[in-house]
Design an enzyme around this catalytic site. Structure first.
Site, PDB file in Angstrom:
ATOM      1  N   ASP A  95      33.701  80.065   0.018  1.00  8.02           N
ATOM      2  CA  ASP A  95      32.556  80.212   0.910  1.00  8.02           C
ATOM      3  C   ASP A  95      31.255  80.097   0.107  1.00  8.02           C
ATOM      4  O   ASP A  95      31.267  79.791  -1.077  1.00  8.02           O
ATOM      5  CB  ASP A  95      32.691  81.568   1.622  1.00  8.02           C
ATOM      6  CG  ASP A  95      31.866  81.671   2.892  1.00  8.02           C
ATOM      7  OD1 ASP A  95      31.348  80.648   3.351  1.00  8.02           O
ATOM      8  OD2 ASP A  95      31.765  82.788   3.428  1.00  8.02           O
ATOM      9  N   HIS A  96      30.137  80.392   0.738  1.00 14.22           N
ATOM     10  CA  HIS A  96      28.783  80.230   0.196  1.00 14.22           C
ATOM     11  C   HIS A  96      28.682  80.276  -1.328  1.00 14.22           C
ATOM     12  O   HIS A  96      29.008  81.278  -1.959  1.00 14.22           O
ATOM     13  CB  HIS A  96      27.876  81.338   0.741  1.00 14.22           C
ATOM     14  CG  HIS A  96      27.620  81.229   2.198  1.00 14.22           C
ATOM     15  ND1 HIS A  96      26.567  80.525   2.738  1.00 14.22           N
ATOM     16  CD2 HIS A  96      28.304  81.737   3.250  1.00 14.22           C
ATOM     17  CE1 HIS A  96      26.614  80.601   4.049  1.00 14.22           C
ATOM     18  NE2 HIS A  96      27.660  81.337   4.390  1.00 14.22           N
ATOM     19  N   GLU A 169      23.970  87.138   2.851  1.00 14.93           N
ATOM     20  CA  GLU A 169      25.371  87.143   2.474  1.00 14.93           C
ATOM     21  C   GLU A 169      25.477  86.862   0.989  1.00 14.93           C
ATOM     22  O   GLU A 169      25.016  85.821   0.506  1.00 14.93           O
ATOM     23  CB  GLU A 169      26.172  86.087   3.255  1.00 14.93           C
ATOM     24  CG  GLU A 169      27.651  86.080   2.857  1.00 14.93           C
ATOM     25  CD  GLU A 169      28.551  85.382   3.868  1.00 14.93           C
ATOM     26  OE1 GLU A 169      29.665  85.006   3.483  1.00 14.93           O
ATOM     27  OE2 GLU A 169      28.144  85.226   5.013  1.00 14.93           O
ATOM     28  N   HIS A 212      23.776  85.817   9.614  1.00 16.37           N
ATOM     29  CA  HIS A 212      24.874  86.570   9.010  1.00 16.37           C
ATOM     30  C   HIS A 212      24.680  88.063   9.271  1.00 16.37           C
ATOM     31  O   HIS A 212      23.563  88.535   9.400  1.00 16.37           O
ATOM     32  CB  HIS A 212      24.900  86.355   7.484  1.00 16.37           C
ATOM     33  CG  HIS A 212      25.332  84.985   7.083  1.00 16.37           C
ATOM     34  ND1 HIS A 212      24.624  84.225   6.185  1.00 16.37           N
ATOM     35  CD2 HIS A 212      26.406  84.244   7.442  1.00 16.37           C
ATOM     36  CE1 HIS A 212      25.242  83.065   6.007  1.00 16.37           C
ATOM     37  NE2 HIS A 212      26.314  83.058   6.758  1.00 16.37           N
ATOM     38  N   HIS A 252      28.477  79.310  11.291  1.00 22.26           N
ATOM     39  CA  HIS A 252      28.254  80.471  10.431  1.00 22.26           C
ATOM     40  C   HIS A 252      27.571  81.572  11.236  1.00 22.26           C
ATOM     41  O   HIS A 252      26.925  81.310  12.241  1.00 22.26           O
ATOM     42  CB  HIS A 252      27.357  80.103   9.241  1.00 22.26           C
ATOM     43  CG  HIS A 252      28.056  79.361   8.159  1.00 22.26           C
ATOM     44  ND1 HIS A 252      28.211  79.863   6.888  1.00 22.26           N
ATOM     45  CD2 HIS A 252      28.662  78.153   8.145  1.00 22.26           C
ATOM     46  CE1 HIS A 252      28.869  78.989   6.139  1.00 22.26           C
ATOM     47  NE2 HIS A 252      29.151  77.930   6.888  1.00 22.26           N
ATOM     48  N   ASN A 274      33.318  80.880  10.714  1.00 22.08           N
ATOM     49  CA  ASN A 274      33.493  81.920   9.712  1.00 22.08           C
ATOM     50  C   ASN A 274      33.504  83.314  10.333  1.00 22.08           C
ATOM     51  O   ASN A 274      32.681  83.617  11.190  1.00 22.08           O
ATOM     52  CB  ASN A 274      32.364  81.857   8.681  1.00 22.08           C
ATOM     53  CG  ASN A 274      32.433  80.626   7.813  1.00 22.08           C
ATOM     54  OD1 ASN A 274      33.224  79.711   8.047  1.00 22.08           O
ATOM     55  ND2 ASN A 274      31.602  80.582   6.790  1.00 22.08           N
TER      56      ASN A 274
END
Length: 343
Positions: A95-96, A169, A212, A252, A274
């Site tokens: 992920d990110h 995040e 997020h 997201h 996600n």
């Protein structure tokens, strides 16, 4: 084939897009949360995506040296073994990853998979994410081009985030404002730089008001219909047939989204969504309940000895796994992937 090959992963994404459903992409931080995700997918008879953020991988690497690559590789290798006991197919994803962590995370993992492919094996991960949303779009796409070439050579799909997702995040944060909406011009510049598959396949995390973290429906203005504009704008320029969808989109910041918002996103090309905040809570909530109900057992209060059966991590760990698995199964239902597993 519990862990998807590159070909099977591509087939999974194609099936999702054609069938107007998406795979839940579940962030994991331990062997236990990995099992919870696998169990949730299996109980829903859905294939899915397991992912690790930089912070998750650092946690997996252990608090002694906090090495992200060690953590990611260790859990990926573990997943290749234990997933064989589940009657579903999953892809492994990171992920990110912002610019300052590329050299300590995604680039080394790409190198590991490149060596595996060179030796005639499959890559360790099936996709990696480059999060350049904090950079200018020009710099974001330049790095994306470089990473896409490396990913394609290693038979890996790249995920790119071209405009900000609000909230925070793993240290990447953006304000919640009007910049959280990708424009058709942004999408056209992305297609020009990264192509539409000829340079390698990629997933696109476009922004349509996503945030997020934790929020209630109505507190964030999501505009998933914007994704249709992006598909049509790029399709028109590149001569795609009317109604075609050039991009494979990622949703997201989906915690708290309404059923209608999710449905609109699916109709407009979202193939991956996600989940992290909701599954974290679903994992922790049963543990908190157990501790509060069994206070005198999990603690040695006033010189007593407590109850081994209540403080044994396996006791409350099983409850945590079940809670998270249930939330994963619910996500499969919301994203229409229930019952769609590869036969």
């Amino acid at each position: 084939m519990p862990i998807a090959t590159p070909e099977v992963y591509a087939e999974m994404l194609d099936r999702a897009k054609a069938g107007k459903f998406a795979y839940p992409a579940i962030n994991v931080t331990s062997s236990q949360t990995l099992h919870a995700a696998l169990r949730g997918f299996a109980e829903a008879e859905s294939d899915g995506i397991i992912q690790m953020s930089t912070g998750g991988a650092e946690f997996l690497g252990g608090q002694y040296n906090k090495d992200m690559v060690t953590g990611a590789v260790a859990l990926a290798e573990f997943a290749h073994i234990v997933a064989a006991k589940y009657d579903i197919t999953v892809a492994l994803h990171t992920d990110h990853c912002p610019k300052d962590k590329l050299d300590g995370y995604v680039r080394p993992l790409l190198d590991i998979s490149a060596e595996r492919v060179k030796a005639g094996r499959n890559p360790l991960f099936q996709s990696h994410m480059w999060d350049g949303s904090a950079e200018t779009l020009a710099d974001n796409l330049a790095i994306g081009e470089e990473l896409l070439a490396q990913a394609a050579a290693a038979k890996i799909i790249l995920e790119v985030e071209i405009t900000p997702t609000g909230g925070e995040e793993d240290g990447v944060s953006h304000e919640i404002n009007d910049e959280l909406y990708t424009t058709v011009e942004d999408a056209l510049r992305t297609a020009e730089a990264l192509g539409l598959g000829e340079k390698g396949r990629y997933l696109l995390a476009a922004s349509f008001g996503n945030v997020h973290g934790v929020y209630k429906p109505g507190n964030v203005v999501l505009r998933p219909e914007l994704l249709k504009d992006l598909q049509e704008g790029v399709g028109a320029k590149y001569g795609k047939a009317a109604g075609s969808q050039p991009f494979d989109f990622v949703f997201h910041g989906g915690s708290g989204s309404t059923a209608e918002e999710i449905a609109t996103a699916l109709e407009n090309g979202v193939v991956k969504m996600n989940l992290d905040t909701d599954t974290q809570y679903a994992f922790t909530r049963p543990v908190a309940d157990h501790m509060l109900r069994n206070y005198d057992g999990v603690l040695k209060v006033d010189g007593e000895v407590g109850s081994k059966k209540t403080y044994d991590p396996r006791t409350w760990g099983k409850l945590a796994e079940a809670g998270m698995a249930k939330r994963v199964t619910e996500a499969c239902g919301a994203l229409r992937s229930t019952g769609t597993k590869l036969k």
